[in-house]
Design a protein around this motif. Structure first.
Motif, PDB file in Angstrom:
ATOM      1  N   UNK A   1       0.828  -1.039  -0.078  1.00  0.00           N
ATOM      2  CA  UNK A   1       0.279  -0.278   0.173  1.00  0.00           C
ATOM      3  C   UNK A   1       0.746   1.432  -0.007  1.00  0.00           C
ATOM      4  N   UNK A   2       2.072   1.256   1.022  1.00  0.00           N
ATOM      5  CA  UNK A   2       3.221   2.490   0.428  1.00  0.00           C
ATOM      6  C   UNK A   2       2.851   2.988  -1.029  1.00  0.00           C
ATOM      7  N   UNK A   3       3.739   1.407  -1.705  1.00  0.00           N
ATOM      8  CA  UNK A   3       3.697   1.632  -3.241  1.00  0.00           C
ATOM      9  C   UNK A   3       2.804   2.361  -4.031  1.00  0.00           C
ATOM     10  N   UNK A   4       1.524   1.627  -3.794  1.00  0.00           N
ATOM     11  CA  UNK A   4       0.135   2.249  -4.591  1.00  0.00           C
ATOM     12  C   UNK A   4       0.234   3.703  -3.857  1.00  0.00           C
ATOM     13  N   UNK A   5       0.731   4.201  -2.845  1.00  0.00           N
ATOM     14  CA  UNK A   5      -0.034   5.697  -2.548  1.00  0.00           C
ATOM     15  C   UNK A   5       0.973   6.438  -3.499  1.00  0.00           C
ATOM     16  N   UNK A   6       2.235   6.008  -3.014  1.00  0.00           N
ATOM     17  CA  UNK A   6       3.502   7.188  -4.072  1.00  0.00           C
ATOM     18  C   UNK A   6       3.008   6.875  -6.006  1.00  0.00           C
ATOM     19  N   UNK A   7       2.236   5.598  -6.194  1.00  0.00           N
ATOM     20  CA  UNK A   7       2.151   5.400  -7.341  1.00  0.00           C
ATOM     21  C   UNK A   7       1.139   6.787  -7.607  1.00  0.00           C
ATOM     22  N   UNK A   8       0.151   6.575  -6.797  1.00  0.00           N
ATOM     23  CA  UNK A   8      -0.832   8.062  -6.463  1.00  0.00           C
ATOM     24  C   UNK A   8      -0.354   9.300  -6.480  1.00  0.00           C
ATOM     25  N   UNK A   9       0.530   9.491  -5.898  1.00  0.00           N
ATOM     26  CA  UNK A   9       0.664  10.661  -5.808  1.00  0.00           C
ATOM     27  C   UNK A   9       1.896  10.657  -7.301  1.00  0.00           C
ATOM     28  N   UNK A  10       2.307  10.420  -7.063  1.00  0.00           N
ATOM     29  CA  UNK A  10       2.995  10.568  -9.166  1.00  0.00           C
ATOM     30  C   UNK A  10       2.243  10.886  -9.910  1.00  0.00           C
ATOM     31  N   UNK A  11       0.827  10.743  -9.927  1.00  0.00           N
ATOM     32  CA  UNK A  11      -0.573  10.976 -10.763  1.00  0.00           C
ATOM     33  C   UNK A  11      -1.266  12.965 -10.410  1.00  0.00           C
ATOM     34  N   UNK A  12       0.091  13.497  -8.939  1.00  0.00           N
ATOM     35  CA  UNK A  12      -1.031  14.556  -7.846  1.00  0.00           C
ATOM     36  C   UNK A  12      -1.112  14.197  -7.305  1.00  0.00           C
ATOM     37  N   UNK A  13      -2.508  12.572  -7.232  1.00  0.00           N
ATOM     38  CA  UNK A  13      -2.721  13.234  -5.938  1.00  0.00           C
ATOM     39  C   UNK A  13      -2.390  13.063  -4.204  1.00  0.00           C
ATOM     40  N   UNK A  14      -3.016  13.190  -3.365  1.00  0.00           N
ATOM     41  CA  UNK A  14      -1.540  14.045  -2.050  1.00  0.00           C
ATOM     42  C   UNK A  14      -2.152  13.047  -0.774  1.00  0.00           C
ATOM     43  N   UNK A  15      -1.822  11.814  -0.924  1.00  0.00           N
ATOM     44  CA  UNK A  15      -2.066  10.697  -0.021  1.00  0.00           C
ATOM     45  C   UNK A  15      -1.587  11.367   1.335  1.00  0.00           C
TER      46      UNK A  15
ATOM     47  N   UNK B   1       4.529  -2.944  -9.970  1.00  0.00           N
ATOM     48  CA  UNK B   1       2.993  -3.352  -9.447  1.00  0.00           C
ATOM     49  C   UNK B   1       2.697  -2.637  -8.727  1.00  0.00           C
ATOM     50  N   UNK B   2       2.949  -2.183  -7.331  1.00  0.00           N
ATOM     51  CA  UNK B   2       2.226  -1.056  -6.517  1.00  0.00           C
ATOM     52  C   UNK B   2       2.115  -0.041  -6.848  1.00  0.00           C
ATOM     53  N   UNK B   3       3.046   0.681  -7.953  1.00  0.00           N
ATOM     54  CA  UNK B   3       3.096   1.823  -8.326  1.00  0.00           C
ATOM     55  C   UNK B   3       2.386   1.892  -9.697  1.00  0.00           C
ATOM     56  N   UNK B   4       2.248   1.534 -10.382  1.00  0.00           N
ATOM     57  CA  UNK B   4       0.615   0.850 -10.862  1.00  0.00           C
ATOM     58  C   UNK B   4      -0.053   0.891 -11.088  1.00  0.00           C
TER      59      UNK B   4
ATOM     60  N   UNK C   1       0.586  -8.539  -3.257  1.00  0.00           N
ATOM     61  CA  UNK C   1      -0.467  -7.377  -2.333  1.00  0.00           C
ATOM     62  C   UNK C   1      -0.298  -6.768  -3.196  1.00  0.00           C
ATOM     63  N   UNK C   2      -0.387  -5.980  -4.413  1.00  0.00           N
ATOM     64  CA  UNK C   2      -0.584  -5.141  -5.622  1.00  0.00           C
ATOM     65  C   UNK C   2      -2.342  -5.869  -5.854  1.00  0.00           C
ATOM     66  N   UNK C   3      -1.837  -7.331  -6.117  1.00  0.00           N
ATOM     67  CA  UNK C   3      -3.312  -8.929  -6.777  1.00  0.00           C
ATOM     68  C   UNK C   3      -3.910  -8.529  -5.802  1.00  0.00           C
ATOM     69  N   UNK C   4      -4.149  -8.527  -5.000  1.00  0.00           N
ATOM     70  CA  UNK C   4      -4.951  -8.319  -3.502  1.00  0.00           C
ATOM     71  C   UNK C   4      -5.584  -6.838  -3.071  1.00  0.00           C
ATOM     72  N   UNK C   5      -4.483  -6.051  -3.527  1.00  0.00           N
ATOM     73  CA  UNK C   5      -5.416  -3.992  -3.587  1.00  0.00           C
ATOM     74  C   UNK C   5      -6.386  -4.033  -4.800  1.00  0.00           C
ATOM     75  N   UNK C   6      -5.220  -4.429  -5.807  1.00  0.00           N
ATOM     76  CA  UNK C   6      -6.459  -3.806  -6.946  1.00  0.00           C
ATOM     77  C   UNK C   6      -7.589  -4.873  -6.908  1.00  0.00           C
ATOM     78  N   UNK C   7      -7.743  -5.922  -6.695  1.00  0.00           N
ATOM     79  CA  UNK C   7      -8.980  -6.601  -6.715  1.00  0.00           C
ATOM     80  C   UNK C   7      -9.925  -6.408  -5.655  1.00  0.00           C
TER      81      UNK C   7
END
Lengths: 327, 317
Positions: free
Chosen positions: A62-76, B119-122, B154-160
């Motif tokens: 989820x840290x990686x997901x948040x960073x990806x969202x921040x690259x897109x301009x969101x402010x997590x 994967x998580x960044x995407x 972890x990304x698969x889980x979150x994305x789903x």
């Protein structure tokens, strides 16, 4: 208005979420449960599940997901239940969040806040009791904040959320309930990178951050009875470090003590003392002293834990050493 | 389904091939340094997918083997080559290098050097797409080697769980640097590894642009229509080493390499399929040579970044 540090942090998030729709919060149990330490109370009710998001226990993901969202301009705002668990995510904090602006030649910003309790709590053993200030402060591209009181907690968290850079915001579980006066002005923010002189004095400069300032205050109160006057500096921000404020104080007192909860090796205290030696050598009348946690994994046993953590006695001993006086 | 212009795809694949060959040459001349991962052999994947995306809103993110993706998205070959030579005219002003280039304008979010990180960044890019209701999707590339990283699962889980519009593309070239897939991936193929999370996956031949297009069209449609993740695995082969500093003979046989290059080259397969005449190919070669020559010239003549660049772009205002 008097608020606990916990509610000051909560209000900072609520106000910034109200102000800017691109701000959202994610973390373990931040939504329905309202935070393991109740820092996110009522946020789900106020902002709904789109912006206040419970995550699975997947810090790396989820840290990686948040960073990806921040690259897109969101402010997590990413809440780590504690920073101990952020070690799972440190790759994204350092490699993805901190470095991408530079690696992209200034093209991709990463406006994100990683926040949560840091440092030792009480009797929770070695894996749940660590201060990570020096780990993150080591990295260019990150800003690192560790507030001590309710006002700076609120005003600096608001500043962190508005900042266009990744900010590591280190709180402390043991002081969440501490109350302090907080300005109600929703537009009041504090500048990141400014230390504060909490108490003026003339004999010794004491520098610290977060809960260690409680310990330092207690020590100062005791040595004052013996006629020793200490100046106490709250770093507030660790990176960028406000060395100018420290320098000014050293030029007045000529003695420096740094107190840090974490281990001594390559810590924030080491860094400040190195800078003092580099930049104010001629003003120092005694070798600078660092008072830190002991160089061991934190033990569980009550007596051993007390010995391992920084105590008021440790700080007092440091002050007397600087003054070359018997305790 | 979009109208597919196979000639354009062929031409683009040829550009990627010739660009990478030139990059390899410049590396051997010490004009390019460090890690340089060439895309030679895998061109059909990104060029096929590129033909299907909505470039106004879809975002791509990939690994360190990224030169081809950038060229396919229409980033200037001069800027990419100048980044490889570490010059101020490079996409990242010479501060990123081969593995770290980005283009907001072209919808390219890098260029990442940590295996599995895309994967998580995407997935986060997809989170933002959904949050902002752009209608765009995220296409997150990774290699077969990344499929053993915990963060991918972890990304698969979150994305789903969060129903995020992300298409995970596994470019399976069979080797995690020097370790063959069978020696590091338990359970056979990879496309179905997200199935336990409720994410459908398919596998296709990544050397045949037609099969790339067919499976990618399925994946893109599924993700866009349902706002949910999907996985596609494309079997491919890199004709060169993992990077310029990799000697493939340690882990692959010469026979295998020769067989793949002779019989499984995506350029040859497409050329035969669409019956491109030699004269058309010659014309393409000529055009592309000019582009690659110009890229090389720019990459060698653009100055190194000024010393004043050392401390810029560490923090944003």
């Amino acid at each position: 208005m008097e608020l606990t540090l916990r509610d000051a942090l909560r209000d900072a998030m609520a106000e910034e979420m109200l102000r800017d729709k691109s701000v959202f919060l994610m973390g373990e149990d931040v939504s329905q449960y309202e935070g393991a330490y109740k820092v996110t109370r009522n946020l789900l009710k106020e902002f709904g599940p789109k912006r206040v998001i419970d995550t699975p226990i997947s810090e790396h993901g989820f840290a990686g997901v948040a960073v990806g969202a921040a690259f897109m301009g969101l402010r997590p705002i990413v809440e780590f239940m504690t920073f101990n668990f952020a070690m799972q995510a440190i790759d994204h904090i350092v490699n993805s969040a901190a470095k991408t602006l530079y690696m992209s030649g200034g093209q991709i910003t990463c406006p994100i806040v990683f926040r949560g309790p840091n440092g030792a709590a009480a009797r929770v053993g070695a894996q749940h009791s660590q201060c990570f200030a020096s780990w993150y402060a080591h990295c260019p591209g990150l800003k690192v904040i560790a507030p001590y009181d309710a006002m700076s907690s609120k005003a600096l968290l608001k500043a962190a959320i508005r900042d266009n850079n990744p900010v590591v915001f280190l709180e402390n579980e043991l002081i969440y309930g501490k109350k302090g006066e907080v300005l109600e002005d929703q537009d009041y923010i504090m500048e990141i990178g400014k230390a504060a002189v909490l108490k003026e004095g003339k004999d010794v400069t004491i520098v610290g951050f977060s809960r260690m300032l409680d310990v330092a205050q207690a020590a100062i109160n005791e040595v004052e009875k013996q006629g020793v006057s200490c100046e106490l500096i709250d770093l507030r921000t660790i990176r960028p470090l406000d060395f100018a404020t420290i320098k000014q104080s050293i030029q007045k007192t000529n003695r420096l003590l740094v107190v840090e909860e974490s281990w001594p090796f390559a810590g924030i205290a080491s860094e400040i003392i190195a800078q003092a030696v580099e930049h104010c050598f001629d003003y120092l009348d005694a070798e600078p002293v660092r008072i830190t946690g002991k160089d061991i994994p934190l033990p569980y046993a009550k007596n051993l834990e007390a010995m391992a953590l920084v105590s008021v006695e440790d700080v007092k001993r440091g002050i007397y050493k600087l003054l070359n006086r018997p305790a | 389904m979009k109208n597919i212009n196979y000639k354009d795809i062929y031409k683009q694949m040829l550009l990627l091939r010739r660009f990478e060959e030139r990059a390899g040459k410049l590396y051997k001349m010490n004009e390019i340094a460090g890690f340089c991962h060439l895309y030679i052999g895998q061109e059909a994947i990104v060029c096929g997918i590129r033909a299907l995306i909505d470039s106004t809103k879809d975002i791509l993110i990939t690994t360190y083997r990224d030169h081809g993706h950038m060229l396919a998205l229409g980033m200037d070959p001069k800027g990419v080559m100048a980044e490889l030579t570490g010059r101020i005219g490079g996409v990242s002003k010479g501060k990123g290098g081969s593995m770290h280039m980005f283009s907001k304008e072209k919808g390219f979010m890098g260029g990442h050097g940590i295996v599995g990180a895309t994967a998580p960044l995407g997935t986060g890019i997809a989170f933002a797409q959904k949050y902002n209701e752009t209608g765009g999707i995220s296409i997150s590339f990774m290699g077969d080697g990344a499929m053993n990283q915990g963060q991918v699962f972890e990304s698969f889980n979150l994305a789903s769980l969060w129903e995020l519009p992300v298409l995970y593309v596994i470019e399976d070239n069979g080797y995690a640097i020097g370790t063959a897939k069978g020696r590091c991936c338990a359970g056979g193929e990879l496309y179905n590894r997200a199935e336990p999370f409720g994410i459908p996956g398919r596998i296709a031949d990544g050397m045949d642009v037609d099969s790339v297009i067919e499976i990618a069209q399925w994946g893109i449609d599924y993700v866009r229509k349902n706002c949910k993740p999907a996985v596609i695995q494309l079997s491919t082969y890199r004709f060169r080493g993992h990077s310029m500093s990799d000697a493939t003979k340690i882990y692959r046989t010469k026979e295998e390499e020769e067989y793949m290059i002779q019989n499984r080259d995506c350029l040859k397969i497409l050329q035969q399929k669409i019956q491109l005449s030699d004269s058309v190919i010659d014309q393409y070669e000529e055009e592309i040579k000019k582009i690659v020559d110009a890229a090389e010239e720019f990459a060698l003549s653009s100055p190194e970044p000024d010393a004043s660049e050392l401390y810029t772009d560490v923090y944003s205002a």
